[in-house]
Design a protein around this motif. Structure first.
Motif, PDB file in Angstrom:
ATOM      1  N   GLY A 283       0.825  -1.202   0.000  1.00 46.74           N
ATOM      2  CA  GLY A 283       0.000   0.000   0.000  1.00 46.74           C
ATOM      3  C   GLY A 283       0.855   1.246   0.000  1.00 46.74           C
ATOM      4  N   GLY A 284       0.645   2.098  -1.005  1.00 46.33           N
ATOM      5  CA  GLY A 284       1.448   3.310  -1.157  1.00 46.33           C
ATOM      6  C   GLY A 284       0.701   4.579  -0.842  1.00 46.33           C
ATOM      7  N   GLY A 285      -0.283   4.510   0.079  1.00 45.78           N
ATOM      8  CA  GLY A 285      -0.929   5.718   0.557  1.00 45.78           C
ATOM      9  C   GLY A 285      -0.119   6.320   1.692  1.00 45.78           C
ATOM     10  N   ILE A 286      -0.732   7.211   2.455  1.00 50.77           N
ATOM     11  CA  ILE A 286      -0.016   7.898   3.526  1.00 50.77           C
ATOM     12  C   ILE A 286       0.566   6.903   4.525  1.00 50.77           C
ATOM     13  N   ALA A 287      -0.228   5.912   4.957  1.00 54.36           N
ATOM     14  CA  ALA A 287       0.240   4.955   5.957  1.00 54.36           C
ATOM     15  C   ALA A 287       1.426   4.155   5.439  1.00 54.36           C
TER      16      ALA A 287
ATOM     17  N   GLY B 130      -2.385   6.911  -2.467  1.00 55.81           N
ATOM     18  CA  GLY B 130      -3.632   6.317  -1.997  1.00 55.81           C
ATOM     19  C   GLY B 130      -4.821   7.186  -2.318  1.00 55.81           C
ATOM     20  N   ARG B 131      -5.595   7.556  -1.294  1.00 49.93           N
ATOM     21  CA  ARG B 131      -6.785   8.361  -1.534  1.00 49.93           C
ATOM     22  C   ARG B 131      -6.449   9.827  -1.799  1.00 49.93           C
ATOM     23  N   LEU B 132      -5.162  10.162  -1.770  1.00 46.25           N
ATOM     24  CA  LEU B 132      -4.734  11.503  -2.170  1.00 46.25           C
ATOM     25  C   LEU B 132      -3.876  11.444  -3.433  1.00 46.25           C
ATOM     26  N   ALA B 133      -4.051  10.401  -4.213  1.00 47.03           N
ATOM     27  CA  ALA B 133      -3.301  10.278  -5.463  1.00 47.03           C
ATOM     28  C   ALA B 133      -3.896  11.205  -6.515  1.00 47.03           C
ATOM     29  N   GLY B 134      -3.242  11.305  -7.646  1.00 50.14           N
ATOM     30  CA  GLY B 134      -3.743  12.108  -8.755  1.00 50.14           C
ATOM     31  C   GLY B 134      -3.265  11.511 -10.066  1.00 50.14           C
ATOM     32  N   ARG B 135      -3.888  11.927 -11.135  1.00 50.15           N
ATOM     33  CA  ARG B 135      -3.497  11.435 -12.459  1.00 50.15           C
ATOM     34  C   ARG B 135      -3.596  12.567 -13.462  1.00 50.15           C
ATOM     35  N   ARG B 136      -2.740  12.510 -14.461  1.00 51.82           N
ATOM     36  CA  ARG B 136      -2.769  13.526 -15.496  1.00 51.82           C
ATOM     37  C   ARG B 136      -3.920  13.240 -16.458  1.00 51.82           C
ATOM     38  N   THR B 137      -4.512  14.313 -16.962  1.00 49.57           N
ATOM     39  CA  THR B 137      -5.593  14.174 -17.925  1.00 49.57           C
ATOM     40  C   THR B 137      -5.557  15.347 -18.891  1.00 49.57           C
ATOM     41  N   LEU B 138      -6.164  15.174 -20.068  1.00 47.60           N
ATOM     42  CA  LEU B 138      -6.175  16.191 -21.117  1.00 47.60           C
ATOM     43  C   LEU B 138      -7.579  16.766 -21.232  1.00 47.60           C
ATOM     44  N   LEU B 139      -7.698  18.092 -21.094  1.00 50.34           N
ATOM     45  CA  LEU B 139      -9.000  18.737 -21.186  1.00 50.34           C
ATOM     46  C   LEU B 139      -9.393  18.972 -22.642  1.00 50.34           C
ATOM     47  N   ALA B 140     -10.662  19.313 -22.812  1.00 49.31           N
ATOM     48  CA  ALA B 140     -11.180  19.550 -24.164  1.00 49.31           C
ATOM     49  C   ALA B 140     -10.495  20.717 -24.851  1.00 49.31           C
ATOM     50  N   ASP B 141      -9.947  21.658 -24.070  1.00 50.36           N
ATOM     51  CA  ASP B 141      -9.261  22.801 -24.689  1.00 50.36           C
ATOM     52  C   ASP B 141      -7.785  22.525 -24.943  1.00 50.36           C
ATOM     53  N   GLY B 142      -7.347  21.275 -24.737  1.00 51.30           N
ATOM     54  CA  GLY B 142      -5.962  20.899 -24.975  1.00 51.30           C
ATOM     55  C   GLY B 142      -5.051  21.060 -23.775  1.00 51.30           C
ATOM     56  N   SER B 143      -5.559  21.548 -22.657  1.00 50.03           N
ATOM     57  CA  SER B 143      -4.733  21.741 -21.469  1.00 50.03           C
ATOM     58  C   SER B 143      -4.449  20.406 -20.801  1.00 50.03           C
TER      59      SER B 143
END
Length: 497
Positions: free
Chosen positions: A21-25, A51-64
């Motif tokens: 498990g790679g969350g805070i704990a 963990g529950r504070l992870a994030g992922r990259r994503t591409l918006l409709a405006d190209g950002s």
């Protein structure tokens, strides 16, 4: 923890430890073990840490290109051990930025603020009541003072013996706590556990009151990361672990654990790896799954207790990229009550660099909405639409905004602390000497909650293993384990007799 134990392992004497498990704990446990020289392998099933504070990259409709996470989290200043973990890569905590206030708004028109509330207990609680419009004189006079006295001397773990069998709602009703304050303040706190207060253990609510009002002098103001969670927190910590020699594996779920000699064998991806100790730092669902797949791990009673762990109802995080700004006076974070399923609203460009750069470039706003404890049978598309509609009630200027893009994150992996469940929560020390547990679902006899409970149990798990190997652990900090006012403690003790 041996006071005069070794500072760290000798190079040829280091045990192998699998942290699952790679969350805070898990990060806390892995960090301390690696710092002491253990050969650590960190297994995280997702593609990123946090963990529950992870994030992922994503591409918006405006190209950002932006980062989507699972939502706003407040880093309260009472989170001493979590902050200690973050200081490993940010000694001055410069990546955390303070928010000036924590306003709460009820649909009936009441609004509370914590900016001017004194921080010194018991003036913190008294000041909040005096400054809050939700505490009317007539309702305050009608309170059952004797029944309310336990709020002023919360002792851990004794509070669970006294109040774990009562719901948060029932306790507040027994006190005749003012209705407006109950909905505006305590309901917001209880829902931070992703739970309906009618099901939440009153002991957890009382513990929160102690941590934030009467057990500490930091008050209810908090900090937030100035960039998305991966960039600000977890990627630097992952690099730090690798520098210490840890093997950090993402996208690597663990299928099971079995005893093997004096240690264990961890099954992952069809392979089996030997280790001297295992830290299970998982959410409630993940722990249930791994233990169920590990039939030799623990006896029937312990396995039944793990199987009994409950996850809270689903929650929704909706993030909207709007084509125009919200009003300049809108706070970075607003807690809400009485707006249907909407629990809070965040305006990310007020504090997060990535969102601020997008808003500056486009002239828009990045707004995030949370709904906790959603009915599992609810129509998710309808709930998402309802939240947007409620946003327009709270911030009417958003009604004219066009949504450039949106992301909706649904999850149901937070621990649930229902009435009467404390005695069944698994402890940090597992049923084998080489097995320890960590996470916010694990029982902890210190006054900690939420993210701080995860960090604290992670360090406690590492300390337990290190003590068995004669290596020094880490000193941990918490708010006092009992009320700080001698007068209020005496009054509460008298009421209990």
């Amino acid at each position: 923890m041996p006071a005069n134990g070794r500072a760290r392992f000798a190079p040829g004497d280091a045990p192998r430890v699998a942290v699952v498990g790679g969350g805070i704990a898990g990060l806390a446990a892995a960090t301390l073990l690696a710092e002491r020289g253990a050969r650590v392998t960190l297994h995280e099933r997702e593609e990123s840490l946090g963990g529950r504070l992870a994030g992922r990259r994503t591409l918006l409709a405006d190209g950002s290109r932006v980062t989507m996470s699972r939502g706003f989290h407040a880093f309260f200043r009472q989170y001493y051990n979590l902050r200690g973990l973050l200081r490993r890569t940010d000694p001055s905590l410069s990546r955390l930025t303070p928010l000036p206030d924590y306003p709460l708004r009820h649909s009936g028109g009441l609004t509370d603020s914590f900016a001017r509330v004194p921080r010194t207990p018991p003036l913190s609680a008294l000041g909040f009541a005096a400054l809050s419009p939700s505490f009317g004189g007539r309702e305050l006079a009608a309170m059952d003072v004797r029944a309310a006295l336990p709020m002023f001397d919360v002792r851990v773990p004794e509070v669970y013996a006294r109040f774990d069998g009562v719901s948060a709602t029932r306790f507040l009703e027994s006190v005749r706590f003012p209705t407006g304050a109950r909905h505006l303040a305590f309901e917001v706190f209880s829902r931070s556990f992703f739970a309906d207060p009618r099901e939440l253990s009153a002991a957890e609510l009382l513990l929160m009151f102690h941590i934030y009002f009467l057990g500490s002098a930091e008050g209810l103001l908090f900090d937030v990361p100035d960039e998305p969670f991966p960039q600000a927190l977890w990627e630097p910590l992952g690099d730090y672990l690798r520098q210490l020699g840890a093997d950090v594996r993402t996208g690597a779920p663990v299928d099971g654990v079995r005893p093997c000699g004096s240690g264990a064998e961890v099954r992952t991806g069809g392979a089996a790896e030997r280790c001297d100790a295992v830290v299970l730092a998982l959410d409630a669902g993940g722990l249930r799954q791994v233990v169920a797949a590990s039939p030799e791990l623990g006896g029937p009673a312990w396995r039944d207790d793990v199987a009994a762990l409950r996850s809270a109802p689903p929650f929704l995080v909706s993030r909207l990229w709007l084509d125009r700004p919200v009003r300049a006076d809108r706070p970075g974070f607003l807690g809400t009550s009485g707006y249907g399923g909407l629990d809070n609203v965040s305006v990310l460009e007020r504090y997060e660099g990535e969102a601020a750069r997008w808003a500056s470039r486009t002239g828009g706003s990045v707004v995030e909405l949370h709904a906790y404890a959603v009915d599992p049978g609810a129509d998710r598309v309808r709930v998402q639409a309802e939240l947007v509609g409620r946003l327009r009630e709270v911030y009417p200027e958003t009604a004219a905004a066009r949504t450039i893009d949106a992301r909706h994150e649904w999850h149901a992996d937070c621990p649930m602390f229902p009435v009467g469940s404390y005695h069944r929560r698994p402890a940090v020390r597992g049923p084998r000497p080489w097995l320890v547990l960590a996470g916010d679902a694990v029982r902890c006899d210190l006054p900690v909650a939420l993210m701080e409970r995860a960090a604290t149990t992670g360090f406690l798990a590492a300390n337990a293993l290190l003590a068995g190997w004669g290596v020094r652990g880490q000193v941990l900090w918490s708010v006092p384990r009992a009320g700080r006012s001698a007068v209020l403690r005496a009054a509460a003790a008298s009421a209990a007799r």
